[in-house]
Structures are given as C-alpha cells and as structure tokens.
Motif scaffolding. Sequence first.
Motif, short mmCIF file in Angstrom:
data_model
loop_
_atom_site.label_atom_id
_atom_site.label_comp_id
_atom_site.label_asym_id
_atom_site.label_seq_id
_atom_site.Cartn_x
_atom_site.Cartn_y
_atom_site.Cartn_z
N ALA A 145 0.71 -1.13 0.11
CA ALA A 145 0.09 0.00 -0.05
C ALA A 145 0.98 1.32 -0.17
CB ALA A 145 -0.84 -0.14 1.18
N ALA A 146 1.87 1.34 0.78
CA ALA A 146 2.81 2.36 0.85
C ALA A 146 3.54 2.84 -0.53
CB ALA A 146 3.80 2.39 2.03
N ILE A 147 3.97 1.41 -1.02
CA ILE A 147 4.65 1.74 -2.30
C ILE A 147 3.57 2.27 -3.55
CG2 ILE A 147 5.77 0.48 -4.15
CD1 ILE A 147 7.15 -1.23 -1.95
N ILE A 148 2.55 1.69 -3.42
CA ILE A 148 1.51 2.00 -4.43
C ILE A 148 1.24 3.58 -4.37
CG2 ILE A 148 -0.87 1.77 -5.31
CD1 ILE A 148 -0.51 -1.07 -4.73
N PHE A 149 0.90 4.01 -3.03
CA PHE A 149 0.40 5.44 -2.66
C PHE A 149 1.76 6.27 -3.11
CE2 PHE A 149 -0.05 9.02 -0.19
CZ PHE A 149 -1.49 9.11 -0.36
N ILE A 150 2.95 5.95 -2.95
CA ILE A 150 4.01 6.95 -3.46
C ILE A 150 4.00 6.79 -4.89
CG2 ILE A 150 6.54 7.09 -3.17
CD1 ILE A 150 6.38 6.32 -0.56
N ALA A 151 4.09 5.95 -5.50
CA ALA A 151 4.34 5.56 -6.77
C ALA A 151 3.01 6.58 -7.67
CB ALA A 151 4.31 4.33 -7.29
N THR A 152 1.87 6.48 -7.07
CA THR A 152 0.79 6.85 -7.99
C THR A 152 0.72 8.27 -7.57
OG1 THR A 152 -0.89 5.99 -6.34
CG2 THR A 152 -0.44 4.53 -8.38
N ALA A 182 -14.42 -3.97 2.05
CA ALA A 182 -14.28 -2.81 1.44
C ALA A 182 -15.65 -1.95 0.89
CB ALA A 182 -13.78 -3.22 -0.11
N PRO A 183 -16.69 -2.69 0.61
CA PRO A 183 -17.90 -1.75 0.62
C PRO A 183 -18.28 -1.17 1.89
CG PRO A 183 -18.31 -4.04 -0.20
CD PRO A 183 -16.85 -4.14 0.52
N LEU A 184 -18.08 -1.83 3.16
CA LEU A 184 -18.28 -0.92 4.37
C LEU A 184 -17.36 0.07 4.64
CD1 LEU A 184 -19.84 -0.97 7.03
CD2 LEU A 184 -18.18 -2.48 7.97
N LEU A 185 -16.09 0.29 4.21
CA LEU A 185 -15.25 0.96 4.43
C LEU A 185 -15.54 2.30 3.44
CD1 LEU A 185 -11.97 -0.71 5.34
CD2 LEU A 185 -13.52 0.51 6.97
N MET A 186 -16.00 1.74 2.11
CA MET A 186 -16.20 2.87 1.46
C MET A 186 -17.45 3.77 1.70
SD MET A 186 -17.11 2.41 -2.76
CE MET A 186 -17.59 3.84 -3.61
N TYR A 187 -18.46 3.12 2.21
CA TYR A 187 -19.63 3.80 2.46
C TYR A 187 -19.43 4.77 3.57
CZ TYR A 187 -24.34 4.25 4.75
OH TYR A 187 -25.56 4.75 5.43
N ILE A 188 -18.72 4.18 4.59
CA ILE A 188 -18.13 5.09 5.84
C ILE A 188 -17.54 6.48 5.14
CG2 ILE A 188 -16.52 5.52 8.05
CD1 ILE A 188 -17.29 2.68 8.45
N TRP A 189 -16.61 6.17 4.08
CA TRP A 189 -15.57 7.22 3.63
C TRP A 189 -16.48 8.28 2.72
CZ3 TRP A 189 -14.57 8.94 -1.45
CH2 TRP A 189 -13.64 10.06 -1.60
N PHE A 240 -5.64 -2.61 0.88
CA PHE A 240 -6.96 -1.75 1.12
C PHE A 240 -6.98 -1.18 2.34
CE2 PHE A 240 -11.37 -0.75 1.71
CZ PHE A 240 -11.71 0.19 0.71
N THR A 241 -6.80 -1.79 3.46
CA THR A 241 -7.18 -1.29 4.60
C THR A 241 -6.13 -0.12 4.99
OG1 THR A 241 -8.07 -3.19 5.72
CG2 THR A 241 -7.35 -1.29 7.19
N ALA A 242 -4.92 -0.32 4.71
CA ALA A 242 -3.74 0.37 5.01
C ALA A 242 -3.90 1.69 3.88
CB ALA A 242 -2.19 -0.51 4.67
N TRP A 243 -4.20 1.57 2.86
CA TRP A 243 -4.30 2.61 1.86
C TRP A 243 -5.47 3.46 2.26
CZ3 TRP A 243 -8.38 4.03 -1.27
CH2 TRP A 243 -7.94 5.09 -2.35
N TRP A 244 -6.74 2.80 2.75
CA TRP A 244 -7.96 3.56 3.22
C TRP A 244 -7.50 4.45 4.54
CZ3 TRP A 244 -11.22 3.92 7.39
CH2 TRP A 244 -12.39 4.48 7.22
N LEU A 245 -6.82 3.74 5.25
CA LEU A 245 -6.47 4.56 6.56
C LEU A 245 -5.27 5.87 6.03
CD1 LEU A 245 -5.78 1.68 9.12
CD2 LEU A 245 -7.75 3.38 9.13
N CYS A 246 -4.39 5.41 5.05
CA CYS A 246 -3.56 6.61 4.85
C CYS A 246 -4.45 7.76 4.20
CB CYS A 246 -2.58 5.73 3.76
SG CYS A 246 -1.42 7.10 3.13
N THR A 247 -5.30 7.22 3.24
CA THR A 247 -6.12 8.62 2.41
C THR A 247 -6.79 9.10 3.54
OG1 THR A 247 -7.59 6.91 2.03
CG2 THR A 247 -5.83 7.44 0.55
N ALA A 248 -7.61 8.17 4.39
CA ALA A 248 -8.50 8.99 5.45
C ALA A 248 -7.54 10.01 6.56
CB ALA A 248 -9.15 7.95 6.35
N THR A 249 -6.48 9.44 6.79
CA THR A 249 -5.65 10.41 7.67
C THR A 249 -5.37 11.66 7.00
OG1 THR A 249 -4.68 8.35 8.64
CG2 THR A 249 -3.54 10.40 9.12
#
Length: 538
Positions: free
Chosen positions: A272-279, A429-436, A356-365
């Motif tokens: 998740a960290a590598i994908i986030f940095i690269a994209t 994923a659907p539950l976390l997406m709904y919250i977001w 997904f959870t790490a990426w979701w927490l990163c974007t939410a943070t």
Amino acid sequence: MLQSLAIQRGSHGQHTMPATPERSLHVLLSDFDPSLAAFLEVPGPFSNRSRMARLSEELEACGLIGWFWLHNVESAATIAPKFVWSGCFGLSREPLGRVRDYFGTEISWDLLYMNFMARWMVVPAMGSAAYSYVTALAFLSTGSVDNPFLPLFSVGLIVWGMIMLFFWGRLERRYQEKWREDVNISGRDDINTDAVLETKIDDETGEVKLVYPEWKHKAKKFAASALMAPCLALVLGAGLLALDFRARIINLDPKLIDGISVGGMLGGVATAAIIFIATRLVCYHWCAVLTNWENYTKRSGYIYSLGVKCFLIDLVAHAFPLIYLALLDFPILSRFAPASKASIMDSLTVQAVTVFTAWWLCTATFSYFEAYLLQRRADAEVDRVGSKPDLSHEEQHLRPNFPGYLTTNAWMSVQLIYSFVFAAVCPVAPLLMYIWVLHRLNWDRSALLYVYKRPHPHPSPGGNFWMRSIFFVMLLALAVQIPIILFCSKALTFWLPSITLEDRWGIFILLEILVLVLSSYVLSKEFRGEDAEGSERV
C-alpha cells in the motif's frame, strides 16, 4: 435592472445565455471599464489560476490588484447540508438545483455522483459487514477465511452492481438533459485558459473564437499515449518490488504460515505504501503534465482526459499485485484439483484486505489532517462567533482556493474497484467505502461554504470520466468474480461436490463469453454519444 441589462446586452455576443447575478456583474464591470472583464477569466485546470489581467491606468492607480468570488450568506444557508438522520446515513437525495446555480454544473455533477454512491452503497455495506463477520468466524473455527458463503456474497454484489449501472445511467441521462442549458458568465467559461490557442474570426458572425489545429491535438494525444509507458512501467515495477518485499518478510520466520501471517500483513502494508507513493507523488503529476501538453481547448476535455489516465494508473497499480499473486499460486497451473488441500483465498485475502485497509487509513488520515490544518488556519486568522465563520469579505480573503475533485474522485474510484472487483478477497471494502463516502459528502458540502473560497461556477457538458468509470468497474467485477469462485475458493465444492476440473473450465469459458457480449452491448449503448461529446470537449 441587473437582470434586464444582462438580457438586453448579453456578454461577448452570447445573447441567449441565462441572466444570472454573476453574468449581470460581468456586464456591469465591462460597461464600467472593459479591462475589468478580464478579472472574470476562468482559472486554468492545470495551474488552478487565471492569467494576470491587464488593467487600465486609472484602475492601477486605485491600487486594484485582484478579485475573488464572495459567498452570499443567505444563499449559503439554503444550500448548507442539513444533518437530519437520513442525510447522515446518505439516504436523502440532496436537491441540486440551488447548488448548481451557486457553484456551477461541474461541482454539481461531482456532488450528484457522490450522493448517488452514498445512497446505493447502503446495501453493499450491510452485506459487507455480515460477510466479514462470517469470514472471521470461518477463520477462527477452521484457520482459513474461505467459506461456503463466498458465491452468495459475490453473486449478490454483482447483481446489485448491475442494478446500480441501470439506475446511474438513467439518472445521468436525465441530468444531462436537465442541465444541457448551462449557466455561463462570460461565454468562454469552458475554455482551457492554460492552453496555447489561436484566434480565429468567424467570417459570417464576426465572433472571435479560440481554436487549436485538430491534427496537432491528435498528434499530441498519440505521443502522450506513448509517454504513459514510463508511468505504467513504474507502477508494475512498484508492484513487483512490493511482492518481493512481502516474500522476504514472510521468509524471515519459517514458523509463520504463508497467507494468514504477520509477514503477509506487513507485506500488504508495504504494498500500500509503495503504491501510494508511486501513484500519488509521481504518476498523477506526470499524467497532469501530459494532459496539459495535449493542449485541450476545453476545460472539460482536459478534466476528462486526466481522469482516464489516472483511472488506468490506479487500476493497474492495485490489480497487478493481486493478479500476479493469484497466478503464482493458481492450483490449475499444476493440474491439482482446485483448492483441494489448501486454498489460495487466504493469501489473496490477506494481501487485498491489508493493502486496502492500509491505503484507506492513509487516505483517510490525509483527508482528516488536511481538514485539521485548514480548520486551525481559519481559527488562527479569524475571530469567530460560534462554530462557523462570519462570511465577511475579510474572512473569505484568507481562505485557500478550492483544490477540485480530482483526488476525491480518484480515491472513490479505487474503493469502488475493491468493493466490487475484489470484493470476494476484500469483504470489508464496501463497508469502508460507505463510511468514507458519507464523511466526504458532508465534508465537501460544508468545506465549499465555510472553508474554501467560493470557486468559479464552471459549466460542464456532462459528468467527467470518473462517473463513466463505474461501467468499466462493474463489468470488470463480473469478469473477475467468475475465476475466483470457480478456481480459487473451496466454496463451489461445498455446493456442487461432484463438479470436475473440466466442468469448471467449461463454465468459465461460457460465462466469460457472455460477459464479453454483455460488456460490448453496455459500453456501446452507454458510450454511443461519447464521440460527439468528446469532440465538444476538445
């Protein structure tokens, strides 16, 4: 008087344009001093700022240096989010008529799409919570996340996704017809002010048009497609690096079981960290540079093309590690019975859920940190009375500019991919997406009024590519869920004990052919007018 003046005089020859207070202001400023009209030039989508206006000597002597749109207290109160119980859960359908008049069609399309997602993700979120609970029970009782209810959950999400496609397509067509007569101010609001354009005068009407040779634009689009290769190579390399790092972590302790292990979780976090940095830090900026170089004459064309590039980058970045991991462990390749002794669902689920959870927490943070900084800045610079700013021009002058919806739409698109394409291996994923989506919908409505300066009311001929990407996501989900159910999980053996490997391959080929036919029909129907709209966006 203002309305009658706007109707009679028009603006830049656009006499059929609706008479709005903003357009009336443009007419009055043009009458008072022609150079003042330059202040209403639309900010560029790439630079997010307007060109410096050349004022008359009289205005420069007065010390005038710039302008910005002011929020109206009464109008802001009417379109502010109402936090009733249905709105808090995303079940209310927000009226967008006044929002469109106030913020323009471009922002209204984004709010319409987000409100649609908030309402239609309620059922998938409840199913996600229930199936995640079942998955946890299966792991505690058997040591594996694989369970017999996977086909039911996957098929249910696919059916719901197809229903979403139908209703979103109908809603989009209705609003395209409803918002076809857009609210412009100067008559050139959809012009890409970052582009290098040529001036052309119409021989019949004498109207001044800004154009760019079509052959140059097509040549640049072709070259930009080739220059996307380094971005895709970077994303694929980042995925391979993350998987290699994951394998090294798992091999540090041979006692850990591959799949449900601490090593697998740490590998997912690293992915998740590598994908986030690269994209986010590299590829998105490169996509914006390429899109700006393509030199679209229309602002909507730039936004649409940038959305296509960013969606492709995100899809490859998140799909490649999972597909590569699945192929490495695919039992069919070694001629073993599908998931006879050990299911690869464990390793796929750990990888998908952790990433997904790490990426979701990163974007939410990131979102919460951004909101916190903006709130602290506003509290430090303005003395408030109560919990909201006073909307004075001094207070609004200190606000930051609205950054647009690129990041928001990109984040929601990735969550949509995990919620439907990879739902079988990422049930949360659907539950976390709904919250977001609920948080983002309420935050954006409030931030547009009380945190950012009022953005320019940009027109838009239709929704951007992020809203069209839902068709690709749902059809891709249909194609991906079939091999997961047939080959990766033991669930099908529970329901059909006598099914053989040859039967699975036959079902797989038949269903994938049907998916291909369905995809061709849906995309040709929904994108039938895309060529005409694309020519309008150029």
